[in-house]
Design an enzyme around this catalytic site. Structure first.
Site, PDB file in Angstrom:
ATOM      1  N   ARG A 100      -4.265  -1.856   7.207  1.00 33.30           N
ATOM      2  CA  ARG A 100      -5.566  -1.474   7.739  1.00 33.30           C
ATOM      3  C   ARG A 100      -5.929  -2.424   8.889  1.00 33.30           C
ATOM      4  NH1 ARG A 100      -9.141   2.671   7.717  1.00 33.30           N
ATOM      5  NH2 ARG A 100     -11.262   2.161   7.129  1.00 33.30           N
ATOM      6  N   THR A 388      -7.876  11.651  10.719  1.00 36.71           N
ATOM      7  CA  THR A 388      -6.831  10.773  10.237  1.00 36.71           C
ATOM      8  C   THR A 388      -5.618  11.680  10.056  1.00 36.71           C
ATOM      9  OG1 THR A 388      -8.483   9.343   9.283  1.00 36.71           O
ATOM     10  CG2 THR A 388      -6.391   9.381   8.133  1.00 36.71           C
ATOM     11  N   THR A 406      -4.443   6.179  10.520  1.00 35.73           N
ATOM     12  CA  THR A 406      -5.620   6.616  11.277  1.00 35.73           C
ATOM     13  C   THR A 406      -5.894   5.737  12.484  1.00 35.73           C
ATOM     14  OG1 THR A 406      -7.968   7.161  11.019  1.00 35.73           O
ATOM     15  CG2 THR A 406      -7.211   5.204   9.856  1.00 35.73           C
ATOM     16  N   GLY A 480      -9.718  13.430   6.368  1.00 34.63           N
ATOM     17  CA  GLY A 480     -10.987  14.105   6.050  1.00 34.63           C
ATOM     18  C   GLY A 480     -12.123  13.191   5.659  1.00 34.63           C
TER      19      GLY A 480
HETATM   20  N1  GLY Z   1     -10.992   6.230   9.111  1.00 41.05           N
HETATM   21  C1  GLY Z   1     -10.924   7.033   7.962  1.00 41.05           C
HETATM   22  C2  GLY Z   1     -10.705   6.275   6.694  1.00 41.05           C
HETATM   23  O1  GLY Z   1     -10.151   5.188   6.752  1.00 41.05           O
HETATM   24  O2  GLY Z   1     -11.079   6.718   5.637  1.00 41.05           O
END
Ligand code: GLY
Length: 585
Positions: A100, A388, A406, A480
């Protein structure tokens, strides 16, 4: 998920092709005797399969597919964003890689507020200040080096070739590149819009800068975070007024985390831990639903939907309170996914009536939850994006990989790194910009997800693997935003509770509730009679999802695999809502 317009076109095509709405049609997944990749793009799925046929395992294929998506699916595939990779090897060992994005060191809690303390519209979404330190390259390189069989050069070669030689654009892909915000950034306008001479359907889209960048990563992967590439990227960010520095890139770390584990009617469910809320919320929902015989009530019956919504509502209520980066706060996942807690929640569900969200009271069975809730009042949630992408892989040995990745919004921050050819994320938008104010998705979350240097924003991404009798039986996931979690739940229940094949489960009409706003969203495919019954139970039902003046009739894009219990065939299901492809051999 793509634009509502594209979904409508795809739906029309699907209806013409099937002669009926997908829910009523007989649909079959793609059967593959050995191995399969399911992704949003046929070329990316094919790359993964080619890699497995060349001797690679599911991780090699996942990394190859991930880099290929960065080329052929620029709105969401990426090297300028982040993601989560869930691996389950055939021997049963699981690995969860968190790559992330991280907030730059210069990020501050109030960076998207004006002098009056109001959220500055768009500040966390468009442009250089929205960019978090990307983790995708680190994550994919880590996965390849630790769990792959081939070399990074081998698995990146197809993506480099696709970027160099180009690929033919579909009408939709060419049309997507008209995005008005891309035009605000000269480098993006040059790369994706040919300075106003827009690409057309059937034209070959070549990305020479991206090809060079990918080649540099393949030759020297460390360069992206510690070398010349890092310096060039940081310079481009500083020039545009962004926060990210070379030091931020040097500090980036992939984290191996313990995935969350639950069970549902004899199946083991393995999914994403914090900083994703996905796995814990999914398992909490399923634990509550285990108390009801949904199959007997009937697929998409008002009664089964009622219990499912009430489970969704309660799990999202907890999501609002407890979720954030586990490196900065202790997230009480163990209590949230405890079956005793679910049983206590079941006691609060009225069999005939909706529970108003404002009246929910958390069962007081765990003091940890009460103490935590008292210390962290709900805060403004991040305006999570729908854009995403997810892909699922299974190889001939039974190794399985679920990846959700994403750059947050469609084309991310819309910023292309000068001379490097790739888009940067706007993942800073997934933090809470201001406590106490609902986001564009109406989600509410606690101050645990406030912006902080080095923090990872809360996610809903839910790459999930389902196991039965020690064997992987499903690989699931979707884009989503908050709908990711209910989409994965809907697909899983479709197979487990309603006996659907994986394609039917992926295509079946979806419904969603996220506690606040106190709404039930149903896709346009829903029967009006069911909607009426739900309204009689007290639900405020909205057909589609409303974004300001726009309505999206369908949402998410589940790209999933199941395994045929008798033959062992890999069954690939690409979502009818988006133009993806299951490819196998
Ligand atoms: N940017 C969408 C998520 O990480 O849930």
């Amino acid at each position: 998920m793509r634009s509502p317009h594209k979904l409508l076109i795809l739906l029309a095509i699907a209806i013409l092709a099937l002669g009926a709405i997908p829910a009523a049609a007989s649909v079959q997944p793609v059967h593959a005797a050995h191995a399969i990749v399911v992704s949003v793009h046929n070329l990316a799925s094919q790359v993964g399969v080619d890699i497995m046929q060349a001797g690679g395992n599911a991780v090699d294929a996942a990394v190859a597919t991930g880099f290929a998506l960065a080329v052929v699916h620029p709105p969401a595939g990426n090297i300028g964003g982040g993601g989560f990779m869930l691996i389950r090897m055939a021997d049963g060992k699981t690995h969860f890689l968190d790559y992330r994005e991280m907030a730059p060191a210069a990020a501050t809690r109030d960076m998207y507020l004006d002098a009056q303390g109001n959220v500055i519209p768009g500040a966390s979404e468009i442009g250089y200040k929205a960019i978090g330190v990307p983790g995708s390259v680190a994550g994919m390189v880590y996965a390849e080096q630790k769990y792959g069989r081939l070399t990074l050069k081998q698995v990146m070669a197809p993506a480099i070739q696709l970027a160099h030689e180009g690929y033919s654009l579909t009408w939709q892909e060419a049309n997507d590149m008209h995005d008005r915000h891309l035009a605000e950034f000269p480098e993006s306008r040059c790369v994706f819009q040919r300075n106003g001479d827009y690409y057309k359907q059937g034209e070959i889209f070549r990305q020479p800068d991206l090809a060079r960048t990918l080649q540099r990563i393949a030759d020297k992967p460390d360069d992206f975070y510690h070398g010349a590439l890092a310096r060039e990227l940081a310079e481009a960010m500083q020039k545009g007024g962004g926060l990210m520095t070379a030091a931020d890139l040097a500090h980036y770390q992939v984290k191996e985390r313990e995935p969350v584990h639950g069970t549902y009617r004899g199946y083991e469910v393995i999914s994403a831990p914090p900083p994703s809320s996905g796995g814990a919320v999914l398992i909490e929902m399923l634990n509550i639903l285990e108390g009801y015989d949904l199959g007997k009530m009937g697929e998409r019956s008002a009664q089964s939907i009622h219990y499912t919504i009430e489970a969704f509502r309660r799990a999202f209520f907890d999501r609002a309170e407890f979720m954030g980066d586990p490196d900065f706060a202790k997230i009480p996942v163990a209590q949230l996914i405890d079956k005793k807690y679910a049983a206590a929640w079941q006691e609060t569900i009225d069999p005939e009536h909706a529970t108003p969200s404002k009246d929910l009271k958390r069962p007081a069975i765990f003091s940890e939850l009460e103490q935590y809730a008292a210390a962290h009042p709900p805060a403004q949630p991040p305006p999570e994006s729908n854009h995403t992408t997810h892909y699922s892989v299974m190889d001939a040995d039974g190794n399985a990989v679920a990846v959700t990745t994403t750059i947050n919004d469609w084309f991310g921050s819309r910023v292309t790194a000068e001379g490097l050819g790739f888009l940067l994320n706007d993942e800073m938008d997934d933090f809470s910009s201001k406590p106490g104010v609902p986001n564009s998705d109406g989600l509410i979350q606690s101050s645990t997800n406030a912006i902080g240097p080095g923090k990872r924003p809360l996610s809903s991404m839910t790459p999930t693997i389902v196991v039965r009798d020690g064997k992987t039986v499903m690989v699931l996931g979707s884009p989503g935003s908050s709908k990711i979690i209910t989409t994965v739940a809907n697909v899983l229940m479709g197979v487990v509770d309603y006996g659907m094949n994986i394609q039917e489960a992926v295509d079946a009409p979806r419904f969603h509730n996220q506690w606040m706003p106190d709404l039930v969203n149903v896709e346009k495919w829903f029967s009006l009679d069911t909607v009426n019954l739900l309204q009689h139970m007290g639900y405020n039902v909205q057909v589609g999802l409303r974004y300001g003046a726009n309505t999206s009739s369908y949402w998410s894009d589940a790209e999933c695999i199941a395994v045929d219990a008798k033959t062992g065939d890999r069954l690939g299901a690409s979502d009818v809502r988006d133009g993806g492809k299951a490819v196998g051999y």
